[in-house]
Write an enzyme that holds these catalytic residues in place. Structure first.
Site, PDB file in Angstrom:
ATOM      1  CG  ASN A  65      -0.396  -0.195   2.522  1.00 39.46           C
ATOM      2  OD1 ASN A  65       0.653  -0.800   2.668  1.00 39.46           O
ATOM      3  ND2 ASN A  65      -1.056   0.320   3.542  1.00 39.46           N
ATOM      4  CD  GLU A  67      -1.534   4.684   4.479  1.00 38.52           C
ATOM      5  OE1 GLU A  67      -1.019   5.505   5.268  1.00 38.52           O
ATOM      6  OE2 GLU A  67      -2.262   3.749   4.851  1.00 38.52           O
ATOM      7  CB  CYS A  76      -5.229  -1.353  -1.773  1.00 38.76           C
ATOM      8  SG  CYS A  76      -6.535  -0.596  -0.819  1.00 38.76           S
ATOM      9  CD  GLU A  78      -5.274  -5.967  -1.296  1.00 38.43           C
ATOM     10  OE1 GLU A  78      -4.697  -4.861  -1.208  1.00 38.43           O
ATOM     11  OE2 GLU A  78      -6.067  -6.376  -0.448  1.00 38.43           O
ATOM     12  CB  CYS A 110     -10.847  -2.421   0.558  1.00 40.57           C
ATOM     13  SG  CYS A 110     -10.211  -1.867  -1.028  1.00 40.57           S
ATOM     14  CB  CYS A 113      -8.756  -4.616  -3.494  1.00 41.47           C
ATOM     15  SG  CYS A 113      -7.558  -3.295  -3.244  1.00 41.47           S
TER      16      CYS A 113
END
Ligand code: THU
Length: 154
Positions: A65, A67, A76, A78, A110, A113
């Site tokens: 991830n 940010e 993210c 993935e 999430c 994803c």
């Protein structure tokens, strides 16, 4: 038609066996997702995530991830792994392993994803892990039932 498999069924079975991972492959992919987690850029949430994506031609793309101070720009793990694979021409996936630092729960991808995974098929495996590398396996279809996909756009 008892005992006789349709072409669709045969293709499906073949597809399934191509995608099936040995225990050794699972362990390796989970280790790779944990390695990827080390690069997590998560100064805001402090929630590290790593992913390792195995393609049908047995290449592995990892992601973490990443940010951003402008929070909605974070990406993210993935999705980063999938974007790396697709941008190198790989769109057929066998499995993805996801790692986090959670010790008491399996990391759960999430919704965004799940939809991005689904773009590349419903019938491949997602390994949700705990920090001790134990895992549970779900298909993309199980994670995102009754989903929307390209076949709905015509
Ligand atoms: N995150 C992922 O990278 N993957 C998931 O499956 C769940 C959440 C990230 C997004 C954000 O950087 C942090 O974890 C906390 O939500």
């Amino acid at each position: 038609m008892d005992g006789v498999k349709s072409t669709q069924e045969v293709l499906h079975t073949k597809d399934q066996s191509l995608r099936h991972l040995s225990q050794e492959e699972v362990k390796k992919l989970i280790n790779q997702s944990n390695e990827a987690k080390k690069y997590s850029y998560s100064p805001y949430s402090k929630f590290r995530v790593g992913a390792a994506l195995l393609t049908l031609d047995n290449r592995v793309f990892t992601g973490c991830n990443v940010e951003n101070a402008s929070s909605n720009l974070g990406v993210c793990a993935e999705r980063n792994a999938i974007a790396k694979a697709v941008s190198e021409g790989c769109k057929d996936f066998r499995a993805i392993a996801i790692a986090s630092d959670l010790s008491d729960k399996f990391i759960s991808p999430c919704g965004g994803c799940r939809q991005v995974m689904r773009e590349f098929g419903c019938d491949w495996d997602v390994y949700l892990t705990k920090s001790d590398c134990s895992y549970t396996k779900m298909t993309v279809a199980e994670l995102l039932p009754v989903s929307f996909g390209s076949e709905h756009l015509s």
